[in-house]
Design an enzyme around this catalytic site. Structure first.
Site, short mmCIF file in Angstrom:
data_model
loop_
_atom_site.label_atom_id
_atom_site.label_comp_id
_atom_site.label_asym_id
_atom_site.label_seq_id
_atom_site.Cartn_x
_atom_site.Cartn_y
_atom_site.Cartn_z
CG ASP A 79 -1.18 -4.70 4.52
OD1 ASP A 79 -1.52 -4.13 5.65
OD2 ASP A 79 -0.12 -4.32 3.72
CE1 TYR A 133 -3.24 -5.48 0.80
CE2 TYR A 133 -2.29 -3.67 0.27
CZ TYR A 133 -2.14 -4.77 0.81
OH TYR A 133 -1.04 -5.18 0.85
CG HIS A 149 2.10 -5.89 7.94
ND1 HIS A 149 1.46 -6.80 7.07
CD2 HIS A 149 2.26 -4.81 7.43
CE1 HIS A 149 1.38 -6.25 5.78
NE2 HIS A 149 1.78 -4.92 6.01
CG HIS A 181 7.44 -1.33 2.75
ND1 HIS A 181 6.65 -0.24 3.04
CD2 HIS A 181 6.70 -2.00 2.01
CE1 HIS A 181 5.51 -0.34 2.36
NE2 HIS A 181 5.51 -1.39 1.55
CG HIS A 200 3.13 -6.05 -1.83
ND1 HIS A 200 2.45 -4.75 -2.22
CD2 HIS A 200 2.77 -6.06 -0.70
CE1 HIS A 200 1.95 -4.24 -1.30
NE2 HIS A 200 1.98 -5.03 -0.22
#
Ligand SMILES: *[C@@H]1O[C@H](CO)[C@@H](O)[C@H](O)[C@H]1NC(C)=O
Ligand SMILES: *[C@@H]1O[C@H](CO)[C@@H](O)[C@H](O)[C@H]1NC(C)=O
Ligand SMILES: *[C@@H]1O[C@H](CO)[C@@H](O)[C@H](O)[C@H]1NC(C)=O
Ligand SMILES: [Fe+2]
Length: 470
Positions: free
Chosen positions: A198, A201, A320, A330, A359
């Site tokens: 990531d 973005y 990831h 997630h 995050h």
């Protein structure tokens, strides 16, 4: 855990019951940090920010970045973008002790994404470098030359100290800039960044505005032009947008970020390996097929037996989507890959798995969950000293903000978790010891909010748990 033993019948047994109750409290996972970050919106730096400035001069190279260019550290891929015209694709480089200037020739690529047309993206691989040597390099020959430098890693070997930085889910917000600044000013001085996916973005903007890939490239240049970042593909690299006719996944990412995947016999840039100093680093793709018989599965099956721990004691995996994640974000997304690969990680004694995606920050105990076979009901992670430590470091600071909600109670496998932005370093001392520390952006540059001594799983597989076992 279950309550062991029978109910007390004598007063001394009350001591026992109190101990049992204590265990219950301890069983309630590891530590959830009490640090609470001030609630504030994560916002992207505006286009006219200092970090996005276009270098002055006609056709000046911008977004300069380097990564390892071969399997063992004697090659570097240099990449940059020119916008006025293609210009020269030559890199001139010299080692500080020889001064004899050499050239490497690159290739130019461009791509279109909806109504965006990229600049001229150059990739040149410099080969046959000497280990442990500082090199100067210049790109932009003929128009506006710009000079940078890098230091090659020491020759691969079992006791070579080396410090890796860990950054994930960076984006380009004010918090991203803080994370990068904290990494740069960390007195532990990372020499190579292991980036867990990531990047820009850009896909959060209308039509995946690829201008934001360019701004991201300019933002991180101040680090990645001078030390390699090892790339992992995240979901924000997919740029899959059939609604605007963009159906080829990873188009901007693969044009802009090259990796040395062929050197490890991989057939796609999303999974590959490198050796660097005393580490063997395997990069996996959460967003490429990994079921049985697929290219990634077959590659990893053949790759793991090749790792020679007498040469590279430290076996590190980057992917990831985390397999062990106790945030309500997630949740379980890493589960399918865990089911496919976890038994191999235990068998081959992977030291540590770094992931991003969520995050926030979390570190697990050494656990595995490989006994389950659909009918036996054994599906709770257990302590396993042959298993890796799983670290989620998706806390780079992108505009989507922090993941703050956690599953309660904290699962037993979770050793430490905190919803803050930050980065980490993995500081290999020798074949047995590595010092790991995580740094939140709200502290001074040297403050360690979480840390752990890693004992190598091959050379010194002693119990390095940080929370007592139930
Ligand atoms: C691309 O299209 C969008 C709207 O669809 C528009 O706002 C933008 O200016 C266009 N960009 C270019 C480079 O043409
Ligand atoms: C980003 O961080 C750098 C280094 O700390 C600083 O000089 C710069 O002004 C910051 N830029 C923004 C937009 O925050
Ligand atoms: C490896 O490093 C650790 C930590 O610095 C140190 O305590 C240990 O003595 C070292 N081992 C050897 C064999 O040098
Ligand atoms: Fe992600």
């Amino acid at each position: 855990m279950g309550l062991r033993g029978s109910f007390p019948s004598s007063s001394s047994s009350w001591v026992a019951i109190i101990l049992v109750l204590n265990v219950v409290v301890m069983c309630n996972g590891g530590k959830t940090s009490t640090f609470v970050r001030k609630v504030e919106k994560t916002v992207d730096m505006p286009l006219d920010s200092d970090v996005f400035q276009i270098p002055p001069g006609y056709n000046a190279p911008q977004q300069v970045h380097i990564t390892q260019g071969d399997h063992f550290g004697k090659a570097v891929i240099v990449s940059w973008v020119t916008v006025d015209e293609p210009g020269s694709s030559t890199v001139i480089y010299w080692s500080e002790n020889s001064k004899e200037k050499k050239h490497a020739e690159g290739k130019i690529h461009t791509y279109k994404f909806y109504n965006y047309t990229s600049g001229f993206i150059h990739h040149a691989t410099i080969i046959n470098l000497k280990f442990n040597t500082k090199y100067q390099y210049v790109v932009g020959i003929g128009h506006t030359p710009r000079q940078f430098w890098f230091i090659t890693p020491p020759e691969v070997g079992p006791d070579v100290p080396y410090t890796f930085g860990l950054i994930g889910d960076l984006g380009q917000s004010f918090d991203s800039n803080k994370t990068l600044t904290h990494y740069e000013l960390n007195p532990q001085k990372g020499k190579t960044v292991l980036f867990v996916g990531d990047l820009s973005y850009a896909d959060n903007y209308p039509n995946h505005d690829n201008v934001r890939w360019d701004t991201w490239g300019r933002f991180v240049e101040r680090s990645v032009a001078y030390q390699p970042w090892i790339w992992t593909a995240g979901n924000h690299e997919l740029d899959f947008a059939p609604e605007i006719g963009e159906t080829k996944p990873f188009k901007p990412y693969t044009h802009r970020y090259h990796v040395p995947y062929k050197a490890s016999k991989s057939t796609a840039p999303f999974w590959y390996s490198i050796k660097r100093a005393s580490a063997y680093i395997i990069v996996l793709s959460s967003y490429s097929a990994y079921g049985k018989y697929t290219p990634q599965y077959t590659w990893l099956e053949e790759e793991l037996p090749k790792v020679n721990r007498a040469e590279t004691p430290w076996l590190i995996v980057l992917t990831h989507s985390p397999w062990y994640n106790s945030y309500n974000y997630h949740y379980m997304e890493g589960e399918t890959m865990r089911v496919m690969f976890e038994a191999w990680f235990v068998k081959y004694k992977v030291d540590v798995v770094f992931a991003g995606h969520v995050h926030a920050y979390e570190r697990s105990e050494r656990v595995s969950n490989i006994a389950y076979n659909v009918v036996n009901g054994i599906c709770t992670p257990v302590r396993d000293q042959s298993a890796p430590v799983y670290i989620t470091i998706g806390d780079g600071g992108n505009l989507e903000g922090l993941a703050t909600k956690m599953t309660e109670p904290q699962p037993e496998y979770s050793a430490y978790r905190e919803a803050s932005f930050g980065h980490a370093t993995f500081d290999i001392k020798n074949r047995t010891h590595a010092y790991y520390s995580w740094h939140r952006n709200h502290d001074g540059y040297a403050v360690e909010a979480d840390s752990m001594w890693f004992f190598n799983r091959y050379w010194s597989p002693v119990d390095d748990s940080t929370n007592s076992q139930s």
